[in-house]
Design a protein around this motif. Structure first.
Motif, mmCIF file in Angstrom:
data_model
loop_
_atom_site.group_PDB
_atom_site.id
_atom_site.type_symbol
_atom_site.label_atom_id
_atom_site.label_comp_id
_atom_site.label_asym_id
_atom_site.label_seq_id
_atom_site.Cartn_x
_atom_site.Cartn_y
_atom_site.Cartn_z
ATOM 1 N N UNK A 1 51.234 75.158 -133.366
ATOM 2 C CA UNK A 1 51.052 73.721 -133.558
ATOM 3 C C UNK A 1 50.906 73.330 -135.020
ATOM 4 N N UNK B 1 41.987 66.666 -123.356
ATOM 5 C CA UNK B 1 41.741 67.955 -123.995
ATOM 6 C C UNK B 1 43.042 68.492 -124.557
ATOM 7 N N UNK B 2 43.049 68.853 -125.830
ATOM 8 C CA UNK B 2 44.245 69.399 -126.466
ATOM 9 C C UNK B 2 43.888 70.598 -127.320
ATOM 10 N N UNK B 3 44.787 71.570 -127.300
ATOM 11 C CA UNK B 3 44.606 72.807 -128.053
ATOM 12 C C UNK B 3 45.619 72.883 -129.185
ATOM 13 N N UNK C 1 35.818 73.555 -129.360
ATOM 14 C CA UNK C 1 35.828 74.995 -129.093
ATOM 15 C C UNK C 1 36.715 75.632 -130.150
ATOM 16 N N UNK D 1 55.753 73.580 -125.418
ATOM 17 C CA UNK D 1 55.126 74.654 -126.188
ATOM 18 C C UNK D 1 55.652 76.035 -125.825
ATOM 19 N N UNK D 2 56.128 76.201 -124.594
ATOM 20 C CA UNK D 2 56.576 77.523 -124.198
ATOM 21 C C UNK D 2 58.046 77.748 -124.498
ATOM 22 N N UNK E 1 38.162 70.064 -117.391
ATOM 23 C CA UNK E 1 39.488 70.202 -117.983
ATOM 24 C C UNK E 1 39.695 71.680 -118.303
ATOM 25 N N UNK F 1 47.151 75.840 -131.697
ATOM 26 C CA UNK F 1 47.208 77.281 -131.947
ATOM 27 C C UNK F 1 47.921 77.508 -133.275
ATOM 28 N N UNK G 1 39.741 77.732 -122.561
ATOM 29 C CA UNK G 1 38.589 76.874 -122.806
ATOM 30 C C UNK G 1 38.467 75.876 -121.659
ATOM 31 N N UNK H 1 43.914 68.786 -119.156
ATOM 32 C CA UNK H 1 43.827 69.946 -120.027
ATOM 33 C C UNK H 1 45.094 70.109 -120.824
ATOM 34 N N UNK H 2 45.378 71.357 -121.152
ATOM 35 C CA UNK H 2 46.513 71.636 -122.015
ATOM 36 C C UNK H 2 46.990 73.053 -121.728
ATOM 37 N N UNK H 3 48.307 73.270 -121.816
ATOM 38 C CA UNK H 3 48.844 74.625 -121.747
ATOM 39 C C UNK H 3 49.593 74.879 -123.035
ATOM 40 N N UNK H 4 49.249 75.962 -123.709
ATOM 41 C CA UNK H 4 49.875 76.267 -124.992
ATOM 42 C C UNK H 4 50.232 77.743 -125.042
ATOM 43 N N UNK I 1 45.712 79.057 -123.113
ATOM 44 C CA UNK I 1 46.681 79.551 -124.078
ATOM 45 C C UNK I 1 47.161 80.912 -123.597
ATOM 46 N N UNK J 1 41.995 74.219 -120.769
ATOM 47 C CA UNK J 1 42.943 74.461 -121.857
ATOM 48 C C UNK J 1 43.259 75.948 -121.834
ATOM 49 N N UNK K 1 43.666 82.921 -124.287
ATOM 50 C CA UNK K 1 42.294 82.413 -124.309
ATOM 51 C C UNK K 1 42.221 81.172 -123.441
ATOM 52 N N UNK L 1 40.344 74.015 -129.505
ATOM 53 C CA UNK L 1 40.474 73.082 -128.381
ATOM 54 C C UNK L 1 39.410 72.007 -128.520
#
Lengths: 319, 319
Positions: A52, A44-46, A87, A314-315, B85, A48, B129, B119-122, B89, B87, B127, A129
């Motif tokens: 990104x 799973x990848x987001x 999503x 990302x942070x 998973x 933004x 998901x 998952x992912x942290x952005x 943000x 995600x 938000x 996502x």
């Protein structure tokens, strides 16, 4: 302006199904069949907006990239892509935007026979996502922790182009459409990942930069690596726009290439070349794994070179 | 402030695994094993701050709800939750916020033996998901399109509490902590969903309101329904705060109850009562399916009643 359900209908009408999708978009959840003798692979990848991808990126490019970064993770596991959920959070229910987004998203999905089986549409600041599902014969997933000392380190294709495009975008000076295309339309190395099943000992995709991503393999496998900077595969376009001293930071610490980095014993080299050639992808040995921890880079002149940053987080930085 | 990888380590350290998770957080993707003879059930839902929950909602409540709304979808499919998973943000890499979020998220996950596998942290506007995965014996998923004319319409628990809390929050007047708890900490009816396997003919969870959600079942099954408003299951707290005329719009058009609405032939009623009682959930027959399309609501006095709105759509209203 369409409402949420109209948007979902709009998406559903454009989706091509597969035999293993027993129930797709339109119920509380999708029902899917994993073939016997196979494991399920999930990532799973987001993305933004403004983090990104530049906010002005076209919706079709965003759609492509949102799926590509996930398929790249499946490729790195040597999994065959099968299904995904989407999503999508949008400031407004802009039907034209969604149509254009789907142009890119579904173009790539159909190239890999990936069926969009569900998801969510919500209102808010633009972000996407994707959760992608693949399948792999039991026990054949390519992990990060299987590398051995002495294995060669490979990368597919060429690296640094996407970071070069981002550097040009930031500098607001001359820019290359070819480099920008690699940033906006990365090619997930799905066929290459499949070709490496049972051959490579460990693998990862290059999303955060070679130094950081290879670092994950090294950490997971308890090893170090020696990398020869003169062997980093470099596109002619990147070489035209950036000299060596400018290129190395892009290639080591810039992200978004979505090439594969993998390891294999030297005895497998010919088999790997053939396997990659059969799917039209080049592969280059850039170094070797060693027992001593850490990443040691050497210039063509034989000097030590320390990567500037530990890769994109990302942070801590903004794309 | 921790970076992305530190945040991921923080999350990983708190996750409890399962035997069917061959590879969890920490590689390019998770590797999971679906048991033979079972189908995979997948759902994905996003919560956006200020849209799906008031911005001041506590992180633990957000964490709980982000998973609950997804488990509710699995429950509506009669699936056993297995993996998810996440995600996430976030405006900043706020470790304390993430810890509190995980308090709620993992509390619910552990109650249902759900393993967080990736998952992912952005960085970006808040938000979340979640993509949730469940398993169901082949062919036993509870769909929306299996209802028959003459079937009774059931709902679990009581409905309208969450909408009541939201109405009180919007009015900025007196509020009930009990109602607010139902908004912030919905109970996914997982055990009830499993108990209905092979008994119910169709099912859905009540996320957007009874009128809209039952409407989906009617559309999928090509039927209509007659609902007796006097039979809508109503909590004592809701009745204390809202009279009938105020309640019906909350119960019909308000969302966020996460009860199940399902259909079954009248002959199954006793079996359903027993099945639900065995998992401590009440069930109430609120009407019947008819061949004539549309949703027909009748007051206890026998008058027709038309629901005010067709239910909540994210692009047309703000939670």
């Amino acid at each position: 302006m369409p409402g949420e359900f109209a948007l979902i209908d709009r998406i559903r009408a454009r989706v091509r199904s597969r035999a293993d999708v027993l129930l797709g978009i339109g119920d509380d959840a999708a029902v899917l069949r994993v073939p016997a003798g196979h494991d399920l692979v999930v990532t799973s990848d987001t993305l933004v907006s403004g983090v990104h991808f530049p906010a002005e990126t076209s919706p079709a490019d965003i759609g492509w990239k949102a799926l590509a970064v996930n398929l790249s993770d499946l490729a790195a596991m040597a999994a065959t892509p099968a299904w995904c959920t989407l999503a999508i959070t949008l400031p407004d229910a802009d039907g034209d935007w969604v149509d254009a987004f789907l142009d890119g998203f579904l173009d790539l999905a159909q190239q890999h026979d990936v069926c969009l089986v569900g998801g969510d549409t919500t209102r808010g600041p633009l972000s996407i996502t994707v959760t992608a599902h693949g399948i792999v014969p039991e026990g054949l997933a390519l992990r990060r922790d299987g590398a051995h000392a002495g294995d060669e380190v490979w990368v597919t294709g060429s690296i640094g182009d996407a970071a070069g495009a981002l550097a040009q975008w930031r500098a607001r000076g001359p820019s290359s459409a070819k480099l920008r295309y690699r940033l906006d339309r990365p090619t997930p190395r799905v066929a290459a990942g499949l070709a490496l099943r049972g051959i490579a000992t460990a693998g990862i995709d290059l999303s955060d930069g070679l130094a950081a991503d290879l670092g994950h393999v090294l950490a997971a496998s308890g090893l170090g690596a020696r990398i020869d900077l003169g062997r980093l595969p470099t596109s002619r376009t990147l070489a035209d726009h950036f000299d060596e001293a400018q290129r190395w930071p892009l290639q080591l610490s810039g992200g978004d290439d979505y090439e594969l980095c993998f390891t294999a014993p030297a005895s497998a080299a010919f088999g790997i070349e053939k396997a990659l050639a059969s799917c039209g992808v080049t592969g280059t040995v850039i170094g070797q794994l060693v027992t001593e921890p850490g990443l040691h880079c050497t210039t063509p002149e034989g000097e030590d070179y320390v990567p500037a940053a530990a890769g994109f987080e990302h942070f801590q930085g903004v794309h």
